[in-house]
Every structure is written in structure tokens, then in C-alpha cells.
Design an enzyme around this catalytic site. Structure first.
Site, short mmCIF file in Angstrom:
data_model
loop_
_atom_site.label_atom_id
_atom_site.label_comp_id
_atom_site.label_asym_id
_atom_site.label_seq_id
_atom_site.Cartn_x
_atom_site.Cartn_y
_atom_site.Cartn_z
N TYR A 281 13.38 -32.97 31.12
CA TYR A 281 11.98 -33.42 31.09
C TYR A 281 11.58 -33.95 32.47
O TYR A 281 10.52 -33.60 33.00
CB TYR A 281 11.84 -34.49 30.02
CG TYR A 281 10.45 -35.04 29.82
CD1 TYR A 281 9.48 -34.33 29.11
CD2 TYR A 281 10.10 -36.31 30.29
CE1 TYR A 281 8.21 -34.86 28.88
CE2 TYR A 281 8.84 -36.84 30.07
CZ TYR A 281 7.90 -36.12 29.37
OH TYR A 281 6.64 -36.64 29.15
N SER B 182 3.65 -37.34 34.04
CA SER B 182 4.31 -38.51 33.44
C SER B 182 4.74 -39.41 34.59
O SER B 182 4.87 -38.95 35.73
CB SER B 182 5.55 -38.04 32.67
OG SER B 182 6.38 -39.14 32.35
N1 LIG Z 1 3.29 -40.18 24.89
C1 LIG Z 1 3.83 -40.56 26.05
O1 LIG Z 1 4.39 -41.64 26.16
C2 LIG Z 1 3.71 -39.69 27.25
C3 LIG Z 1 4.04 -40.24 28.49
C4 LIG Z 1 3.96 -39.46 29.62
C5 LIG Z 1 3.55 -38.15 29.52
N2 LIG Z 1 3.23 -37.62 28.32
C6 LIG Z 1 2.83 -36.22 28.26
O2 LIG Z 1 1.59 -36.11 27.59
C7 LIG Z 1 1.50 -34.80 27.03
C8 LIG Z 1 1.03 -34.92 25.59
O3 LIG Z 1 2.03 -35.55 24.82
P1 LIG Z 1 1.71 -36.54 23.60
O4 LIG Z 1 2.29 -37.83 23.96
O5 LIG Z 1 0.28 -36.46 23.24
O6 LIG Z 1 2.64 -35.96 22.45
P2 LIG Z 1 2.32 -34.85 21.35
O7 LIG Z 1 3.64 -34.42 20.84
O8 LIG Z 1 1.29 -35.35 20.39
O9 LIG Z 1 1.63 -33.70 22.19
C9 LIG Z 1 2.27 -32.57 22.70
C10 LIG Z 1 1.46 -31.37 22.25
O10 LIG Z 1 2.00 -30.18 22.84
C11 LIG Z 1 2.03 -29.20 21.83
N3 LIG Z 1 2.97 -28.13 22.15
C12 LIG Z 1 4.33 -28.18 22.10
N4 LIG Z 1 4.82 -26.97 22.42
C13 LIG Z 1 3.75 -26.17 22.68
C14 LIG Z 1 3.61 -24.81 23.05
N5 LIG Z 1 4.68 -24.02 23.24
N6 LIG Z 1 2.36 -24.30 23.21
C15 LIG Z 1 1.28 -25.09 23.02
N7 LIG Z 1 1.35 -26.38 22.67
C16 LIG Z 1 2.58 -26.91 22.50
C17 LIG Z 1 2.41 -29.96 20.56
O11 LIG Z 1 2.14 -29.20 19.39
C18 LIG Z 1 1.53 -31.18 20.72
O12 LIG Z 1 0.23 -30.93 20.23
C19 LIG Z 1 2.87 -34.16 27.20
O13 LIG Z 1 2.85 -33.29 28.31
C20 LIG Z 1 3.78 -35.34 27.48
O14 LIG Z 1 4.90 -34.99 28.24
C21 LIG Z 1 3.30 -38.36 27.16
#
Ligand SMILES: NC(=O)c1ccc[n+]([C@@H]2O[C@H](COP(=O)([O-])OP(=O)(O)OC[C@H]3O[C@@H](n4cnc5c(N)ncnc54)[C@H](O)[C@@H]3O)[C@@H](O)[C@H]2O)c1
Length: 255
Positions: free
Chosen positions: A156, A143
Site C-alpha cells: 500500500y 494517503s
Molecule cells: N480511510 C482512510 O483512513 C484513508 C486514509 C488515507 C487514504 N485513503 C484512501 O482513500 C481512498 C478511499 O478509501 P475509503 O477510506 O473511502 O475506503 P472504501 O473502502 O470505502 O473506499 C474504497 C473504494 O474503492 C472501491 N474499489 C476497490 N477496488 C476497486 C476496483 N478494482 N475498481 C473500482 N473501485 C474499486 C471500493 O469498492 C470502495 O468503494 C482509497 O484510495 C484509500 O487508500 C483512505
């Protein structure tokens, strides 16, 4: 690495960025292990979508905060597709709590799902890649908050900061095996993790105004970076992070 017939694991692969990554890699001919913990129907739907593209995937329920479950994912890749070439440590959660309010349980969960999973996911995947003997790619979805403080989201930021050093240190340790370790640092992406902001027009307008490109990213705009990092064009990239953030880290507007 030419991607056709390679094998990838995408953790947290049935929603948001993970789903977009699974589709992007599948389009390039990669066979995918889709990890999930909730919503098996979404995993089934994604498997069907990949099959319609002519690709192959298997959904595996695994909680990445548990080492045994991470091993289960690698075992599924080997038993289903004979090998593992690309590990995408994507699963993540946040609590949006300040340093004053975060409980031990919240801290533990955020660290385990984001950082412990990436550490042991890297370890277990790398052992399999070393056994195969022809290198591999480990891609950590970090991130902008691997570097950029976010008050009110301390655990986080800590976990993503840890992933930054995991990427750099493991990248150095694994370089002699030709296993490249790279981070992808998204800014704000329109996915379920951001639903509360996306559903609040005032908050969304404030966020868009702070992003030099003027909008959140689509998940596909992060997945395309992962597609590049998994392929031949990224053969000299390791131990670093590529930020796909619409310029927000260098914005003077602030949130
Ligand atoms: N969306 C944003 O703005 C953003 C920005 C920076 C980083 N990220 C990172 O991107 C990644 C994906 O996030 P996203 O935005 O697609 O949101 P999201 O909530 O759709 O994806 C997160 C995924 O992780 C899964 N998950 C949670 N706990 C888990 C576990 N114990 N075992 C296996 N899977 C698990 C959830 O079920 C979900 O499918 C994350 O690491 C998040 O920190 C997202």
C-alpha cells in the site's frame, strides 16, 4: 474553474471518501459519474441522494484496475454529460501485510487498484481534456503513506508513494494543457477501509491518541478539500499533495 455544470468521474465512488466527494461536488453543481465495483444498491441510493440535491449522476460499474473499464468511465461521462472536467482517482485497497508475507497476487492487486488505475485514469482522462481544449483537474486520493512508512502495509505504501510521483510528474507534463494534477493525502478517516480498527476500542483509542486533533477524520472533511481543489480557488495548485491528516504525520506520539 467555476464548478456549475462541470463533469467529474469519482472512482470507488459509492462508499467512504468517494461517496462524500461525489456529494460535495454534486452540491456545487457538478454532474457525476459514480464508478463502483460492488454494491449497486449503494450506487442507486447515492444517485437518488444526488437527485434530491438537484444534481445529476450516473452509476457505472467499472473495475479501475482494467484500462478498458477506465475508458468506459470516460465514455460514460462524454455520452451522458458531453465532457469531462474532473477526474478523481479515489478507488483503493490495502492488504495490511508485511514485506515478508505479501504474496505476488496481493502485491499485484494493491498496485493495480491503487496505482495502475491512477496512472491510466490520469492518461485517459487527460486525453479527453486535451481534446476539449480547456484544461481540467485530476485529483489523486493518495494517503499520508505516500510519504510516511507504515510497517505491515508495504505494498500500500509503495502504491501511494507511486501516486505521489505520478501527481508530481504528470502535473509537470500536463501543465501546458492547463490540466492541474493534485494529490489529497488523508490521515485516518472513518470509512469501511478502517472497520477493523474502528470496531476495536483499544486500537481506536491508540489511534486517536496519536492524532494531534484527537480523532479520525469524517469523509466529508476530505471531500471538502477535493471540492476546493476542483474549483477556482485552486487554479495555481499543481504537482503537489495537500495533506488532510489532523497533524498525524508530524505527531511525536507515533502509532
Ligand atoms: N480511510 C482512510 O483512513 C484513508 C486514509 C488515507 C487514504 N485513503 C484512501 O482513500 C481512498 C478511499 O478509501 P475509503 O477510506 O473511502 O475506503 P472504501 O473502502 O470505502 O473506499 C474504497 C473504494 O474503492 C472501491 N474499489 C476497490 N477496488 C476497486 C476496483 N478494482 N475498481 C473500482 N473501485 C474499486 C471500493 O469498492 C470502495 O468503494 C482509497 O484510495 C484509500 O487508500 C483512505
Amino acid at each position: 474553474m467555476a464548478l456549475k455544470d462541470k463533469v467529474a468521474i469519482v472512482t470507488g465512488g459509492n462508499s467512504g471518501i468517494g461517496k462524500a466527494i461525489a456529494l460535495e461536488l454534486a452540491r456545487q453543481g457538478v454532474r457525476i459519474v459514480i464508478d463502483y465495483v460492488v454494491d449497486p444498491a449503494a450506487t442507486d441510493a447515492l444517485e437518488r441522494q444526488i437527485a434530491e440535491l438537484g444534481g445529476k449522476s450516473i452509476g457505472v460499474e467499472a473495475d479501475v484496475s482494467k484500462i478498458a473499464d477506465l475508458q468506459k468511465l470516460v465514455d460514460a461521462a462524454v455520452s451522458g454529460f458531453s465532457r469531462l472536467d474532473i477526474m478523481v482517482n479515489n478507488a483503493g485497497i490495502e492488504t495490511r501485510t508485511s514485506v515478508l508475507d505479501t504474496t505476488e497476487a496481493q502485491y499485484g492487486k494493491v498496485m493495480d487498484v491503487n496505482l495502475k488505475s491512477a496512472f491510466f485514469g490520469t492518461q485517459i482522462a487527460a486525453k479527453q481534456m486535451i481534446k476539449q481544449g480547456d484544461g481540467g483537474r485530476i485529483i489523486n486520493i493518495t494517503s499520508v503513506h505516500e510519504d510516511w512508512p507504515m510497517p505491515g502495509n508495504t505494498a500500500y505504501c509503495l502504491a501511494k508513494g507511486g501516486m505521489r510521483m505520478l501527481t508530481r510528474t504528470a502535473g509537470l507534463e500536463l501543465a501546458s494543457h492547463n490540466i492541474l494534477v493534485v494529490g489529497v493525502g488523508p490521515g485516518a478517516v472513518a470509512t469501511p477501509i478502517n472497520l477493523s480498527t474502528m470496531n476495536d476500542p483499544a486500537k481506536l483509542a491508540q489511534l486517536d491518541a496519536a492524532i494531534p486533533l484527537g480523532r479520525m477524520a469524517r469523509p466529508e472533511e476530505i471531500a471538502s478539500v477535493v471540492g476546493f481543489l476542483a474549483g477556482d480557488g485552486a487554479s495555481y495548485l499543481t504537482a503537489t499533495t495537500i495533506f488532510a491528516d489532523g497533524g498525524i504525520m508530524h505527531s511525536s506520539v507515533g502509532l
